[in-house]
Write a protein that holds these residues in place. Structure first.
Motif, PDB file in Angstrom:
ATOM      1  N   GLN A  81       0.834  -1.207   0.000  1.00  0.00           N
ATOM      2  CA  GLN A  81       0.000   0.000   0.000  1.00  0.00           C
ATOM      3  C   GLN A  81       0.873   1.262   0.000  1.00  0.00           C
ATOM      4  O   GLN A  81       0.581   2.226  -0.688  1.00  0.00           O
ATOM      5  CB  GLN A  81      -0.916   0.019   1.223  1.00  0.00           C
ATOM      6  CG  GLN A  81      -2.016  -1.004   1.192  1.00  0.00           C
ATOM      7  CD  GLN A  81      -3.134  -0.603   0.240  1.00  0.00           C
ATOM      8  OE1 GLN A  81      -3.312   0.563  -0.075  1.00  0.00           O
ATOM      9  NE2 GLN A  81      -3.882  -1.577  -0.207  1.00  0.00           N
ATOM     10  N   TYR A  82       1.946   1.245   0.769  1.00  0.00           N
ATOM     11  CA  TYR A  82       2.837   2.402   0.850  1.00  0.00           C
ATOM     12  C   TYR A  82       3.482   2.669  -0.512  1.00  0.00           C
ATOM     13  O   TYR A  82       3.484   3.798  -0.996  1.00  0.00           O
ATOM     14  CB  TYR A  82       3.912   2.183   1.917  1.00  0.00           C
ATOM     15  CG  TYR A  82       4.955   3.268   1.901  1.00  0.00           C
ATOM     16  CD1 TYR A  82       4.684   4.510   2.451  1.00  0.00           C
ATOM     17  CD2 TYR A  82       6.192   3.059   1.308  1.00  0.00           C
ATOM     18  CE1 TYR A  82       5.619   5.519   2.415  1.00  0.00           C
ATOM     19  CE2 TYR A  82       7.137   4.064   1.262  1.00  0.00           C
ATOM     20  CZ  TYR A  82       6.850   5.291   1.826  1.00  0.00           C
ATOM     21  OH  TYR A  82       7.780   6.292   1.773  1.00  0.00           O
ATOM     22  N   VAL A  83       4.032   1.632  -1.127  1.00  0.00           N
ATOM     23  CA  VAL A  83       4.677   1.798  -2.435  1.00  0.00           C
ATOM     24  C   VAL A  83       3.672   2.303  -3.456  1.00  0.00           C
ATOM     25  O   VAL A  83       3.961   3.218  -4.235  1.00  0.00           O
ATOM     26  CB  VAL A  83       5.344   0.480  -2.894  1.00  0.00           C
ATOM     27  CG1 VAL A  83       5.795   0.565  -4.344  1.00  0.00           C
ATOM     28  CG2 VAL A  83       6.521   0.142  -1.984  1.00  0.00           C
ATOM     29  N   ALA A  84       2.475   1.747  -3.467  1.00  0.00           N
ATOM     30  CA  ALA A  84       1.441   2.196  -4.405  1.00  0.00           C
ATOM     31  C   ALA A  84       1.085   3.659  -4.162  1.00  0.00           C
ATOM     32  O   ALA A  84       0.923   4.435  -5.110  1.00  0.00           O
ATOM     33  CB  ALA A  84       0.203   1.317  -4.275  1.00  0.00           C
ATOM     34  N   ALA A  85       0.991   4.063  -2.899  1.00  0.00           N
ATOM     35  CA  ALA A  85       0.635   5.448  -2.582  1.00  0.00           C
ATOM     36  C   ALA A  85       1.742   6.413  -2.976  1.00  0.00           C
ATOM     37  O   ALA A  85       1.480   7.501  -3.478  1.00  0.00           O
ATOM     38  CB  ALA A  85       0.326   5.578  -1.091  1.00  0.00           C
ATOM     39  N   VAL A  86       2.985   6.013  -2.774  1.00  0.00           N
ATOM     40  CA  VAL A  86       4.111   6.886  -3.123  1.00  0.00           C
ATOM     41  C   VAL A  86       4.234   7.024  -4.632  1.00  0.00           C
ATOM     42  O   VAL A  86       4.537   8.102  -5.150  1.00  0.00           O
ATOM     43  CB  VAL A  86       5.420   6.340  -2.506  1.00  0.00           C
ATOM     44  CG1 VAL A  86       6.635   7.055  -3.053  1.00  0.00           C
ATOM     45  CG2 VAL A  86       5.367   6.460  -0.993  1.00  0.00           C
TER      46      VAL A  86
END
Length: 97
Positions: A81-86
């Protein structure tokens, strides 16, 4: 009264705990904006710890992490989720279908 010749105060690196002379340390601003100096207190890192830092902009990082932590995810899902959001240019989390 004689003053000490050592006018270079020592600082403690918050990353590793080493005590080093201030002149040998690297100034670190946890908000990522070291040029805006008004009303700020800087931390000082030793050269090895400073070299290991990621020097990418951190604007919005804290709010993104808070948003991600609202849900209980397994660690791997949180990272995905973090990688997708960044990587998402508008900075919003997308719902997976």
């Amino acid at each position: 009264m004689w003053f000490s010749r050592n006018r270079d105060p020592s600082v403690v690196c918050p990353a590793c705990g080493s005590e080093i002379p201030r002149s040998s340390a690297r100034e670190y601003d946890k908000y990522g904006d070291r040029w805006d100096r008004e009303n700020k207190r800087f931390e000082y890192l030793c050269k090895p710890c400073y070299g290991e830092l990621c020097h990418l902009p951190r604007e919005g990082l804290e709010s993104l992490l808070v948003e991600l932590e609202d849900e209980e995810y397994p660690w791997e899902t949180f990272l995905t989720q973090y990688v997708a959001a960044v990587e998402n240019p508008d900075g919003r989390l997308e719902e997976e279908s």
